[in-house]
Structures are given as C-alpha cells and as structure tokens.
Scaffold this active site. Structure first.
Site, short mmCIF file in Angstrom:
data_model
loop_
_atom_site.label_atom_id
_atom_site.label_comp_id
_atom_site.label_asym_id
_atom_site.label_seq_id
_atom_site.Cartn_x
_atom_site.Cartn_y
_atom_site.Cartn_z
N SER A 244 0.81 -1.23 0.00
CA SER A 244 0.00 0.00 0.00
C SER A 244 0.83 1.27 0.00
CB SER A 244 -0.97 -0.01 1.18
OG SER A 244 -0.26 0.12 2.37
N LYS B 126 -6.77 3.14 8.81
CA LYS B 126 -5.89 4.15 8.22
C LYS B 126 -6.53 5.54 8.34
CE LYS B 126 -3.49 1.15 5.00
NZ LYS B 126 -3.43 0.62 3.66
#
Ligand SMILES: Nc1ncnc2c1ncn2[C@@H]1O[C@H](COP(=O)(O)OP(=O)(O)OP(=O)(O)O)[C@@H](O)[C@H]1O
Length: 817
Positions: A714, A757
């Site tokens: 990511s 996140k």
C-alpha cells in the site's frame, strides 16, 4: 517317539529278566547275521497286535488281555517260545480272523512272561525275522498259519547314498531325542551304539510316533535302502512337528511366566503395604463420591465409565500413588458440569442495554451481536455460533465477550491462547503422566460450573505451532460444531460435549489465524476509536472504573473534556484505550495520594495539572509535519496494532544511478519502490525530468520509524509521489496522505485496512486523503462522523496521483538537476 514304546522298558526293570535272556537289543552286524541265519518253522501261532508293529531286533513289552492271546503265549512259553506277531488292521476288532490282520509280520521270541496284578499278562518279546503268511491253517484256539521268509535286500557295503541316509537317520534321531522332553537321554546312547544299519532303521521305525498302517508299510519294504529312505522322510516330518510344538510351548511358557511373575510381585507388594500399615481403601471417601455421583446428570456411557473407574479405585491401596491419581481423576468427573445448563435470557432489549452500559460506541459491533443473539433465540437448539472479534489491542474485544455473557445470563470464562504452542495445553495429558492435568478447555468448564458458558478465546491469532503437536488442530475440533459435541480430552479419556458453549474468539489480525479456523468463525471487526470517542469512553467508563478501583468516587476527581482530550492526544498513541486507561489511573493515583496525605489538590484538574501529573506531553511523532522538503510524503499504513501514518523520504546524491532503500521494510515495499522508479524513468518526459539525472545520481529512499516493521504494497503511491517530488524538486500537496498499490502499467489498485488508516490520518491531523477509486466503497461504509474534516481524492492511474499530489511549486532551496 513315545516313551512307553521306547525300548519297551518303562514299567519294567532289568531285574525282571534272566541273565541269559536276549533283552539287550541287537547292535552289531554279527547279531543281525545270527538272526538272518535262523531257519523259520513252517507254521507258527499268530499273535495279533492291536496297536503296534514289531520290527526285527526290537524288544517290546506287550500286554495280552484276550483269552486267545493268553493261551497262545502260555503254550508258546512252554514250547519253543517262538510266535509270529502280526499287526491288526483295525485295533477295535476283538477276535481278529485271518482277514483282520496284515499279511506280513515278524517272528518274535518270548523273553519273559509276567503276570500283572490286574490279571493281564505282560510279555516281553523280541523281533527276529520278517515273514509272510502263506495260509491260515487254523483259527482256534488261536490263529496258526504257514509262513514264508521275507528276505531283506541289502545295498552293497560301499553304497554311498545308503551310508548318507544312515548318517542322516542317526543325526536326525539324535536331534529328535534332544528336542523331545519325553525321550530319556539314554536313547541317544543306544542310537550311537547301534552298529547294524538294518537294526538302526528298525529301531527308529519302531520308536517313531507313527500310525500302525504307516509302520506296517515300512515293515514290508524289502529293500533296506528304500526302507531307510522312507524312515528318514517320516523322521523329517516328525522333527518339523516337534519344532513347531516346542515353539508354541515356549511361547505359552513365557506368557505364563510373565503372568506368574506379575502375580507374585502383586502379592509381595500387598504384603509390604500391609506391613507398612496400609489397609483397605478408605471407604468413607468412596461413599462420599458415590453420593456426589448420584446428583450428576450423566448419560449412561459416562455413568458406566465412572462406576468402572470407581470400583478400580476401591480395589486400590490408598497408600499407593495411583490411588491419588485415580481420586483426582474421579474428582474431575464429579466437579465437571455435565448437562447442567443455565437458562438463556433472550430479552434482547435488556441485552442491548447491557452492551451499551459497558461499552461506548461500537454500534455496528453491538448490532451484529444482537443479531446473533436473535438467531440463537429463534433457532433455540442451543447450538451456538462462534464469534471472532478482531481489531487492534485495547478496543474492548475481551470485555465485549464478558458483556455478552452477562446479556445472555451465562457464565463467563476466558483463556488466553497467546503463545500457546503445546497441543496438550488444550487437550490435556494422558493421566498416566506424572502431574497430568486436563486441558485448558476442560479446566475452564470446571471453573464455569455450567456446560453452556460464554467462553472467550483470547488472542486466537497468536496460537503458535511448536514441536509438541499442533494446538490449532485441537482448536479446530473445539470450534467445529460438527465435532465439538465429542471433544476428546486426553486426561478425561472421554468425549465432552462443547456444542452448547458459546465461543467468542478475539484476534488482532486475521492473517495469522489458521485459515481453517478462520472459516469456522463469524468475523466481526472492531476498529479503533477517534479522539472524540476516546474522550467519551474515558469520561463514561474509564474514569469511573479507575475511581472505583482506587476506592474513590466522582467527588474526588473531575477531569473535563478538554483535559481528557489533552491526555488522549499528548500521552497516548493507540487505536484502543488501554494506554489511556493507564494515564487515567495515574491521574486517579495522584488524587488518592493527596487524599491519603491530607494535602490540598485541585479536584477539577486543569491543563497544567495534567502536565504536572503526567509529565510533559510525549513527542507526537505521527503528526503531519510540512511539505517544505522535496521527496517527503505521508503514507497510511496498517499494522497489527491499528492504523498508522508513515513518512517516506528520498534524497538524491551524486553517483551512478543506484537505488538504495533503508528502514525496517519488507520485501513488498522494496518492490513498490522499484516499480515507482521504473515508471518515472519511462515517463521522464512527461514530468520534464532530464533522463541523464537517473545516471548521474543515486537515489536513497528511507522510511523512518523503523521499530514497527511495515510491509504490504500500500505504500506504492507514496513511494511514487516521493520520487517524483524528488526528481522534479516540486512541493507535495499540503496535509495530504495516501495509500494504494501501483503496477508497472501505471494503475493504482485498492488496499485494505482503510478504516484504521482513516482513524490514524485523523489523529495526525491530515486533511486530504488519496485512495484508489475502488476503495470508495470502504469509505462509504464508515460512519460520517469519522470522516468529518477529511477530503477524499479517488484515483485510477498513477498519473492521477501525481496530478493531485504534486504541486507546481518548487521547494525552497530546490536543487538544480
Ligand atoms: N467502547 C468501550 N467502552 C468502554 N470501555 C472500553 C471500550 N473499549 C475498550 N474499553 C475498555 O478498555 C479496556 C481494554 O479492553 P479489552 O481488554 O477488552 O481490549 P481487547 O480489545 O480485548 O485488547 P487485546 O486485543 O489486547 O486483548 C477494558 O477495560 C475495556 O473495558
């Protein structure tokens, strides 16, 4: 070879014979010669033998019971002492006629006649020459027949084959004598001393354990070599049988010895125990156990097993170690709940209230739990689902389990599986081990005292595989509704029904849970909390809880929302609230200390008090810094302890175009860096980068905060942005953070852990977030209040990323490349 027939001497002694009687068997060829030279009379009285065959040279005792035989013997004994002996074809025939006897027999000499006390007459006879009956001339008072000689055909003296046969007969007979416990060892002496081959063959044939017809067959073979060979064949058979018999016997013998030994030892042990003052097993204890057993709701199988084991204990001496092992074992049966259930409370409103009372927020999670309880209520088969609550530490997974138990009105038990690597921790040890115990599952049920508690399996993701079996596979059995009604514990030695237990597992990460285990569970994600939520949790739950634990109440310490916020922000950096609880405990201790020391303090704490009590705020590393430097970009990462932000830094130095990467990074992150680099090289024109730069400079990428290993694809977009900013020396957009995977073709792919996140981004005061377009659906699932103050940019390609993230503004002191 049967004893009674061997030499025919078992019931007689040598004193019974005359000095000159020819008792001693013929041994030498001269003896043989003598016999062969004897002329036979023309006719002879015929003595039928019921169950044996007389061979030339051999001495045997026979018992005469029949009147005809006794008369014959008496007459012969008075006369020439010679009779013809022929075997009967069928021993059952009482008065055999000519047809009932074989045609061939042996002339016998009567050595001795003995009147036995039972009225029978025993006659010792010795075989002389073989003969054939020509004609029976009278049948009364006994058989008399005319006879002719049956001459023996002898091989030449030098015949090697015959010598070999004779040697074999000798050897084998010695072997047979050795193996046969019934034959006296003197027999081997006789065998060794027989010099006449013909007599050796006769002697052996006579003493072998053969049927009458077999012996008769041997007797009538005229050719001595052939007779010897046939005899050898029979001997071989006999030897094999003997070996087999001995083999079986030695086996039986050793079994018997073992049994006798054990019996003997047991007897000895008993005596010693009695000597030492032990008595019979304590009756009281057993009676008490029986009384307790009556109250148990066992099914038949368990009851039968218990009764059996109890009677085993009854037979034991209380002084021996096994006794206490057995008592512990039976105690476990009595202590364990069997078919003892608490009634479920299916009042879902009440359940919801309890969940709300104990936990702030977590609306989705509570909703799913209530749905579960509803299904349980409707199905009403008591088979419970297995829930798995997963999320970062300290978000209330374990305590949710406890609330579920209370809501349902079930008992609550918990075991921690973290680091458990031995299968026997779950399944127990066999009770024969020293210090054996049941596994944790059975122990916890004993503690719960009901067969349907809520059973929290903490940290199921940290079950590890050691070298002592695989605990995950034992857990599989625990959690499989198809199997867990017969969960086998090694100590219990019985299946235990776990199907009514409601299991709630907790985990920090799903990746490390064995896939088969994961499949069996309903996964519920418990994400971290926002700052606002943490403040609420602290106010409603943590502070009152800590005050109570320290023996205080709300009148002793008041912490306002701004102060709580300060504590959350300045002193904790976590997804859950465990660290926050610790800081609050510190605050409470401060109040407690002052109260105990009678000192003044501010009941309502101020910001300054917070700093005084907790020290100056810790460095907030995960705070967005600025965009003044080229090549520094904020990324969003997911770790096992929740979301986090990370900074990717890259610099250029004079060199030859090498790419180096540092920081505690995984392989995948390094790959992302290479992909980003290649993409930039192939699109250098677009970004107005002089291609020579790639050869003249080395690139170094670094991800600080190396303590937590970071991996996963990511960081791809972040790497890309960092490198483009570096090569173009342009500023990155202010307050932006990003996450997304990149491909060589320039695509951006969606990534996971979005909720965590986003929370991390908010904590770090990020304003804008760049994500793959496909991650939009994750954002849509998040409650709007979590998203307040955030702007989202959804991208598809790497060029979109750069359009949004890279500004046209050069950084201060931009390098000229
Ligand atoms: N939403 C909440 N409302 C009230 N208290 C909470 C909430 N979340 C967590 N807590 C409290 O935080 C503490 C830690 O929670 P808990 O031990 O359940 O965490 P956990 O998620 O199981 O952590 P771990 O993964 O480390 O086992 C407990 O005292 C719990 O009551």
């Amino acid at each position: 070879m049967g004893k009674q027939k061997f030499l025919g001497l078992d019931s007689l002694s040598f004193q019974d014979f005359d000095e000159n009687s020819e008792l001693i068997p013929l041994m030498t060829p001269e003896d043989e010669e003598l016999i062969n030279n004897e002329t036979l009379p023309e006719s002879l009285p015929i003595l039928p033998l019921r169950n044996t065959v007389l061979f030339p040279g051999v001495v045997i005792p026979i018992t005469a019971g029949r009147d005809t035989s006794i008369k014959l013997i008496n007459d012969a004994n008075k006369g020439g002492k010679v009779v013809g002996v022929v075997a009967q074809k069928d021993e059952a025939v009482e008065n055999p006629s000519a047809n009932d006897i074989y045609k061939a027999g042996t002339v016998a000499r009567i050595l001795k006649v003995l009147k036995m006390p039972d009225g029978n007459t025993t006659v010792i006879i010795q075989g002389k020459k073989r003969f054939e009956i020509k004609k029976v001339i009278q049948e009364k008072p006994y058989l008399t027949a005319t006879i002719s000689d049956l001459p023996e055909v002898k091989p030449e003296t030098q015949n090697e084959e015959f010598s070999a046969i004779i040697d074999s007969i000798k050897d084998l007979s010695l072997d047979i004598i050795k193996e046969s416990p019934n034959i006296p060892s003197e027999a081997s002496f006789a065998i060794k001393n027989i010099e006449s081959n013909s007599f050796l063959v006769n002697f052996v044939s006579s003493n072998m354990n053969l049927k009458v017809d077999e012996k008769q067959k041997l007797l009538v073979i005229n050719d001595l070599k052939e007779r010897a060979l046939e005899t050898l064949k029979f001997m071989n058979l006999e030897y094999q049988k003997l070996e087999l018999k001995n083999d079986i016997q030695s086996k039986v013998q050793s079994d018997m010895n073992q049994q006798q030994r054990e019996y003997f030892l047991h007897q000895q042990m008993k005596t010693i125990q009695e000597e030492l003052g032990g008595g019979v097993s304590s009756g009281e204890e057993i009676e008490e156990m029986k009384a307790r057993a009556k109250k148990k709701k066992w099914d038949k199988k368990v009851k039968a097993h218990f009764d059996k084991e109890l009677s085993k204990m009854q037979r034991m001496n209380p002084q021996v170690a096994e006794y206490s092992i057995q008592r512990n074992y039976l105690d476990l049966f009595l202590d364990l709940p069997w078919n003892e259930f608490t009634q479920d409370k299916f009042d879902l409103k009440r359940a919801m209230k309890i969940l709300d009372r104990d936990h702030f927020g977590l609306d989705d999670v509570k909703k799913r739990i209530i749905e579960y309880l509803a299904v349980l209520k409707l199905r009403n088969d008591m088979k419970s689902p297995i829930l798995c609550l997963y999320g970062p530490p300290g978000v209330g997974k374990t305590s949710l389990g406890k609330s579920i138990a209370e809501a349902l009105g079930r008992e609550y038990v918990r075991i921690s599986l973290g680091g458990l690597r031995d299968e026997s921790e779950i399944r127990g040890h066999r009770k024969t081990y020293i210090g054996a115990m049941p596994g944790r599952i059975i122990q916890s049920l004993k503690k719960a005292q009901t067969s349907n508690p809520v059973f929290v399996l903490d940290e199921i993701d940290k079950l590890s595989t050691g070298n002592q079996g695989d605990p995950s596979s034992a857990m599989l059995e625990v959690l499989d509704p198809e199997q867990n009604n017969e969960f086998y514990d090694n100590f219990l030695e019985m299946g235990y029904d776990l199907s009514k237990v409601m299991f709630v597992a907790t985990a920090n990460s799903l990746n490390t849970i064995q896939p088969a285990l994961r499949d069996r569970m309903e996964i519920i994600n418990v994400t971290g909390y926002t700052i606002e939520e943490k403040v609420e949790i602290a106010k409603r739950h943590l502070l009152p809880k800590q005050l109570k634990e320290h023996g205080l109440d709300s009148s002793n310490l008041k912490i306002g929302k701004p102060q709580l916020e300060k504590i959350v922000e300045g002193y904790t950096r976590e997804s859950g609230v465990r660290g926050l609880e610790k800081q609050i405990a510190k605050m409470v201790r401060y109040a407690a200390k002052n109260i105990a020391m009678d000192e003044d303090y501010n009941v309502k704490v101020s910001n300054e008090d917070v700093v005084e009590i907790l020290g100056s705020p810790k460095l907030e590393r995960d705070k967005y810094e600025n965009n003044n430097v080229a090549g520094v970009v904020t990324g969003l990462a997911w770790t096992r302890v929740g979301g986090d932000i990370l900074f990717i830094e890259s610099i250029l130095s004079k060199g030859k175009g090498n790419l180096s990467i540092t920081g505690n990074l995984g392989k995948v992150m390094k790959e992302s860096a290479t992909i980003a680099m290649e993409y930039i090289k192939s699109n250098a024109d677009k970004f107005e980068i002089n291609p020579e730069v790639f050869e003249k400079y080395n690139v170094h990428i670094h991800v600080p905060e190396g303590a937590t290993p970071k991996d996963g694809p990511s960081a791809g977009v972040t790497m890309l942005t960092s490198l483009v900013s570096l090569f173009t020396q342009r500023k990155v957009k202010k307050s932006i953070a990003m996450t997304g995977e990149i491909t060589l073709r320039g695509k951006v792919l969606p990534v996971g852990g979005i909720k965590e996140k986003i929370l991390a981004a908010k904590r770090a005061r990020i304003k804008e977030i760049l994500l793959c377009e496909d991650n939009k659906r994750d954002i849509d699932e998040i409650k709007p209040e979590y998203l307040k103050g955030l702007t989202f940019h959804y991208v598809k390609d790497m060029s979109d990323v750069l359009d949004i993230a890279i500004t046209n503004q050069k950084v201060k002191n931009a390098k000229k490349l």
